[in-house]
Design a protein around this motif. Structure first.
Motif, PDB file in Angstrom:
ATOM      1  N   ILE A 133     -12.981  -5.264  18.373  1.00  0.00           N
ATOM      2  CA  ILE A 133     -12.255  -5.868  19.501  1.00  0.00           C
ATOM      3  C   ILE A 133     -13.100  -5.649  20.754  1.00  0.00           C
ATOM      4  O   ILE A 133     -13.932  -4.740  20.797  1.00  0.00           O
ATOM      5  CB  ILE A 133     -10.830  -5.293  19.727  1.00  0.00           C
ATOM      6  N   MET A 145      -8.338   4.763  11.807  1.00  0.00           N
ATOM      7  CA  MET A 145      -9.674   5.216  12.193  1.00  0.00           C
ATOM      8  C   MET A 145     -10.082   6.460  11.398  1.00  0.00           C
ATOM      9  O   MET A 145      -9.337   7.432  11.321  1.00  0.00           O
ATOM     10  CB  MET A 145      -9.717   5.512  13.704  1.00  0.00           C
ATOM     11  N   LYS A 166       0.832  -1.207   0.000  1.00  0.00           N
ATOM     12  CA  LYS A 166       0.000   0.000   0.000  1.00  0.00           C
ATOM     13  C   LYS A 166       0.866   1.257   0.000  1.00  0.00           C
ATOM     14  O   LYS A 166       0.364   2.363   0.023  1.00  0.00           O
ATOM     15  CB  LYS A 166      -0.922   0.010   1.221  1.00  0.00           C
ATOM     16  N   PRO A 192      -6.215   3.377  16.372  1.00  0.00           N
ATOM     17  CA  PRO A 192      -5.004   3.894  15.736  1.00  0.00           C
ATOM     18  C   PRO A 192      -5.311   4.958  14.674  1.00  0.00           C
ATOM     19  O   PRO A 192      -6.137   4.698  13.771  1.00  0.00           O
ATOM     20  CB  PRO A 192      -4.375   2.654  15.092  1.00  0.00           C
TER      21      PRO A 192
HETATM   22  N1  3HC Z   1      -1.248   1.555  12.810  1.00  0.00           N
HETATM   23  C1  3HC Z   1      -1.495   1.458  11.502  1.00  0.00           C
HETATM   24  N2  3HC Z   1      -2.293   0.516  10.969  1.00  0.00           N
HETATM   25  C2  3HC Z   1      -2.835  -0.371  11.790  1.00  0.00           C
HETATM   26  C3  3HC Z   1      -2.605  -0.354  13.183  1.00  0.00           C
HETATM   27  C4  3HC Z   1      -1.762   0.668  13.684  1.00  0.00           C
HETATM   28  N3  3HC Z   1      -1.495   0.794  14.988  1.00  0.00           N
HETATM   29  N4  3HC Z   1      -3.281  -1.364  13.756  1.00  0.00           N
HETATM   30  C5  3HC Z   1      -3.915  -2.021  12.767  1.00  0.00           C
HETATM   31  N5  3HC Z   1      -3.650  -1.413  11.581  1.00  0.00           N
HETATM   32  C6  3HC Z   1      -4.208  -1.774  10.274  1.00  0.00           C
HETATM   33  C7  3HC Z   1      -3.687  -3.088   9.771  1.00  0.00           C
HETATM   34  O1  3HC Z   1      -2.505  -2.936   9.029  1.00  0.00           O
HETATM   35  C8  3HC Z   1      -4.833  -3.563   8.886  1.00  0.00           C
HETATM   36  O2  3HC Z   1      -4.761  -2.904   7.643  1.00  0.00           O
HETATM   37  P1  3HC Z   1      -5.424  -3.517   6.291  1.00  0.00           P
HETATM   38  O3  3HC Z   1      -6.911  -3.544   6.511  1.00  0.00           O
HETATM   39  O4  3HC Z   1      -5.002  -2.537   5.255  1.00  0.00           O
HETATM   40  O5  3HC Z   1      -4.838  -4.865   6.136  1.00  0.00           O
HETATM   41  C9  3HC Z   1      -6.069  -3.062   9.615  1.00  0.00           C
HETATM   42  O6  3HC Z   1      -5.608  -1.960  10.443  1.00  0.00           O
HETATM   43  C10 3HC Z   1      -6.679  -4.138  10.468  1.00  0.00           C
HETATM   44  O7  3HC Z   1      -5.669  -4.594  11.351  1.00  0.00           O
HETATM   45  P2  3HC Z   1      -5.435  -6.106  11.766  1.00  0.00           P
HETATM   46  O8  3HC Z   1      -5.952  -7.007  10.697  1.00  0.00           O
HETATM   47  O9  3HC Z   1      -4.032  -6.269  12.214  1.00  0.00           O
HETATM   48  O10 3HC Z   1      -6.254  -6.269  13.111  1.00  0.00           O
HETATM   49  P3  3HC Z   1      -7.754  -5.961  13.383  1.00  0.00           P
HETATM   50  O11 3HC Z   1      -8.622  -6.401  12.267  1.00  0.00           O
HETATM   51  O12 3HC Z   1      -7.993  -6.462  14.756  1.00  0.00           O
HETATM   52  O13 3HC Z   1      -7.826  -4.373  13.425  1.00  0.00           O
HETATM   53  C11 3HC Z   1      -7.986  -2.436  14.689  1.00  0.00           C
HETATM   54  C12 3HC Z   1      -7.122  -3.615  14.346  1.00  0.00           C
HETATM   55  C13 3HC Z   1      -8.156  -1.532  13.470  1.00  0.00           C
HETATM   56  C14 3HC Z   1      -7.242  -1.661  15.789  1.00  0.00           C
HETATM   57  C15 3HC Z   1      -9.380  -2.952  15.161  1.00  0.00           C
HETATM   58  O14 3HC Z   1      -9.185  -3.851  16.195  1.00  0.00           O
HETATM   59  C16 3HC Z   1     -10.305  -1.865  15.630  1.00  0.00           C
HETATM   60  O15 3HC Z   1     -10.929  -1.172  14.852  1.00  0.00           O
HETATM   61  N6  3HC Z   1     -10.407  -1.690  16.946  1.00  0.00           N
HETATM   62  C17 3HC Z   1     -11.232  -0.666  17.558  1.00  0.00           C
HETATM   63  C18 3HC Z   1     -10.472   0.617  17.571  1.00  0.00           C
HETATM   64  C19 3HC Z   1     -11.251   1.704  18.242  1.00  0.00           C
HETATM   65  O16 3HC Z   1     -12.378   1.583  18.653  1.00  0.00           O
HETATM   66  N7  3HC Z   1     -10.584   2.862  18.388  1.00  0.00           N
HETATM   67  C20 3HC Z   1     -11.150   3.995  19.061  1.00  0.00           C
HETATM   68  C21 3HC Z   1     -10.593   4.088  20.436  1.00  0.00           C
HETATM   69  S1  3HC Z   1     -11.243   5.478  21.281  1.00  0.00           S
HETATM   70  C22 3HC Z   1     -10.148   6.680  20.962  1.00  0.00           C
HETATM   71  O17 3HC Z   1      -9.153   6.517  20.323  1.00  0.00           O
HETATM   72  C23 3HC Z   1     -10.481   8.025  21.507  1.00  0.00           C
HETATM   73  C24 3HC Z   1      -9.483   8.439  22.546  1.00  0.00           C
HETATM   74  O18 3HC Z   1      -9.779   9.777  22.925  1.00  0.00           O
HETATM   75  C25 3HC Z   1      -9.504   7.582  23.758  1.00  0.00           C
END
Ligand code: 3HC
Length: 280
Positions: free
Chosen positions: A224, A146, A56, A142
């Motif tokens: 998650i 997001m 990508k 992340p």
């Molecule tokens: N940085 C960059 N890319 C990332 C990443 C990171 N830290 N973590 C995951 N990714 C990417 C992966 O490369 C993958 O990309 P692709 O679709 O192009 O292949 C995609 O995200 C999905 O990752 P994975 O397949 O490794 O794992 P998951 O399917 O479990 O996804 C996740 C990981 C996107 C973090 C997912 O678990 C998720 O959406 N979790 C919920 C996150 C959420 O709710 N965030 C909000 C938190 S609240 C907040 O931030 C507010 C603050 O004020 C507290």
């Protein structure tokens, strides 16, 4: 807008710097010590590697994006940026000091945005001479993944600043949602009490962490579970948000669960300390 300052190279700050650099902005990433900057840059490189591994991003694009980021331990180095996004620790006094200093060094037209997850934009704006230029720009973790950015208007934020931030979100391929200032804004007011409740469910012995998370993934279709999410966000950040909700609304439904406090006091903050509800 060409040059953007990002204050704080932690979880959110490095993600924000990354997405800005990827679409071609010149970024000045500032933190209080070199170690934090090095950790932040290592995180960005890790994220780029992930993109390269998935075809990508090319090696050239990575080099170009990295060359768009300049790091500094001197806050004054952001003084000629067209806009600043502050993503320092979630502590009102730290943020106020930064805003006072930014107000002193930056051009009076510069928009000062904060990525605060729950503090008052109006209160931060109050320490500056430009409250109309102070705005909330709340990214989600992340950041590279997001889509949402809550664009939060403080009491005095002008429409022009709101529109500029919305334009910027679109350039970053994010989806902005306009929000009026209120404790926890929209997402965290709903999301973090859910996490707090999950801690309560675990504390009551209803189910173990992994079972609670499995139940919420399969039963509510969340990507998650709430406890894994708490580890991702940081348990200290979750606690800080609950404390703001509890204090601002003076409603016991927002009381931080004692077990959440205990984890934070133990220094089990989640992924960033390699131990939270899970081990990493
Ligand atoms: N940085 C960059 N890319 C990332 C990443 C990171 N830290 N973590 C995951 N990714 C990417 C992966 O490369 C993958 O990309 P692709 O679709 O192009 O292949 C995609 O995200 C999905 O990752 P994975 O397949 O490794 O794992 P998951 O399917 O479990 O996804 C996740 C990981 C996107 C973090 C997912 O678990 C998720 O959406 N979790 C919920 C996150 C959420 O709710 N965030 C909000 C938190 S609240 C907040 O931030 C507010 C603050 O004020 C507290």
């Amino acid at each position: 807008m060409k040059k953007i300052g990002v204050i704080g190279a932690g979880t959110m700050g490095n993600g924000i710097a990354q997405v800005l650099a990827q679409v071609g902005f010149n970024v000045v990433l500032s933190d209080i010590n070199q170690e934090s900057l090095d950790k932040g840059m290592a995180q960005i490189e890790k994220s780029f590697k992930r993109l390269i591994d998935k075809d990508k991003m090319s090696e050239e694009e990575k080099q170009q994006a990295l060359s768009n980021i300049e790091t500094t331990i001197e806050l004054v180095d952001v003084k000629d940026c067209d806009m600043i996004i502050e993503a320092a620790s979630e502590n009102v006094e730290i943020k106020k000091n930064i805003f006072r200093e930014l107000d002193r060094i930056c051009d009076e037209k510069t928009i000062l945005a904060t990525n605060t997850s729950s503090l008052s934009i109006t209160e931060l704006a109050g320490v500056t001479h430009r409250p109309h230029k102070v705005i909330g720009m709340h990214f989600f973790n992340p950041v590279p993944v997001m889509k949402l950015v809550e664009v939060i208007r403080g009491m005095s934020t002008e429409e022009e600043a709101v529109n500029s931030v919305i334009e910027l979100c679109k350039k970053l391929q994010k989806s902005p949602v306009k929000v009026e200032e209120a404790p926890g804004f929209v997402v965290n007011r709903i999301l973090v009490p859910m996490i707090n409740e999950a801690v309560g469910v675990m504390a009551d012995g209803v189910a173990k962490a992994a079972e609670i998370d499995e139940a919420m993934k399969l039963g509510a279709n969340h990507p998650i579970g709430p406890l894994a999410l708490a580890d991702l966000i940081g348990l200290d950040v979750c606690l800080a948000i609950m404390e703001v909700l509890y204090e601002e609304f003076a409603d016991t439904k927002y009381r931080p669960h004692p077990l959440l406090k205990k984890y934070v006091r133990a220094g089990y903050l989640g992924r960033k300390t390699k131990k939270g509800f899970y081990e990493y």
